[in-house]
Design a protein around this motif. Structure first.
Motif, PDB file in Angstrom:
ATOM      1  N   ALA A  13     -10.184   4.673  -6.359  1.00 18.59           N
ATOM      2  CA  ALA A  13      -9.027   3.858  -6.004  1.00 18.59           C
ATOM      3  C   ALA A  13      -8.408   4.260  -4.668  1.00 18.59           C
ATOM      4  O   ALA A  13      -7.843   3.425  -3.975  1.00 18.59           O
ATOM      5  CB  ALA A  13      -7.969   3.916  -7.112  1.00 18.59           C
ATOM      6  N   SER A  65     -15.813  -2.097  -8.788  1.00 16.78           N
ATOM      7  CA  SER A  65     -14.556  -1.625  -9.368  1.00 16.78           C
ATOM      8  C   SER A  65     -14.630  -0.132  -9.629  1.00 16.78           C
ATOM      9  O   SER A  65     -15.712   0.423  -9.806  1.00 16.78           O
ATOM     10  CB  SER A  65     -14.274  -2.337 -10.691  1.00 16.78           C
ATOM     11  N   ALA A  69     -10.265   0.858 -13.541  1.00 18.16           N
ATOM     12  CA  ALA A  69     -10.156  -0.600 -13.681  1.00 18.16           C
ATOM     13  C   ALA A  69     -11.072  -1.111 -14.796  1.00 18.16           C
ATOM     14  O   ALA A  69     -10.834  -2.183 -15.338  1.00 18.16           O
ATOM     15  CB  ALA A  69     -10.493  -1.289 -12.364  1.00 18.16           C
TER      16      ALA A  69
END
Length: 147
Positions: A13, A65, A69
């Motif tokens: 992230a 992703s 997530a």
């Protein structure tokens, strides 16, 4: 330099924070890094020991992703280290969650399992004894015979 036949490519992230974590926790050395104009890490390479590990930030529009997530990752990355206790302590101090503390295992490793701050699971281990397959199997059977 020979290219490894398998290279983990992690999606995280926060690329900048991940690179800092891996450097602090595992001694990762930076390599090529490409950021987009907004500062998003689109590709970064680092070395952990002799292994190359790559990472990038998510691109949901491309189906990429990060583990959080997706509700976690079923993949565990194995990392052999000189001192598993010290490595786990460094990783925890840097923000990792210890899933299983260092333990002496029947197959000759002292091993632990952590989750890094980005949702990736790591098996960390140091070799305590070098065993052949027959001895590992003997110890495996003995372990279940005692249970």
């Amino acid at each position: 330099m020979a290219t490894p036949s398998v290279t983990p490519y992690l999606t995280v992230a926060d690329g900048r924070a991940a690179l800092a974590f891996y450097a602090e926790a595992f001694g990762a050395r930076p390599g090529l890094r490409l950021d987009d104009p907004a500062g998003k890490v689109v590709h970064a390479e680092m070395r952990i020991g002799e292994a190359i590990v790559m990472l990038a930030e998510p691109y949901p529009e491309m189906g990429i992703s990060d583990p959080r997530a997706l509700g976690g990752s079923p993949v565990t990355i194995a990392l052999m280290v000189e001192d598993v206790d010290a490595t786990v302590a460094r990783a925890a101090a840097a923000g990792a969650r210890v899933l299983r503390p260092p333990t002496d295992e029947f197959y000759g490793h002292r091993a632990a399992r952590i989750e890094d701050p980005f949702g990736h699971a790591w098996y960390l281990a140091s070799v305590r004894e070098t065993l052949n397959d027959a001895e590992i199997e003997r110890r495996w059977r003995a372990m279940f015979a005692q249970a």
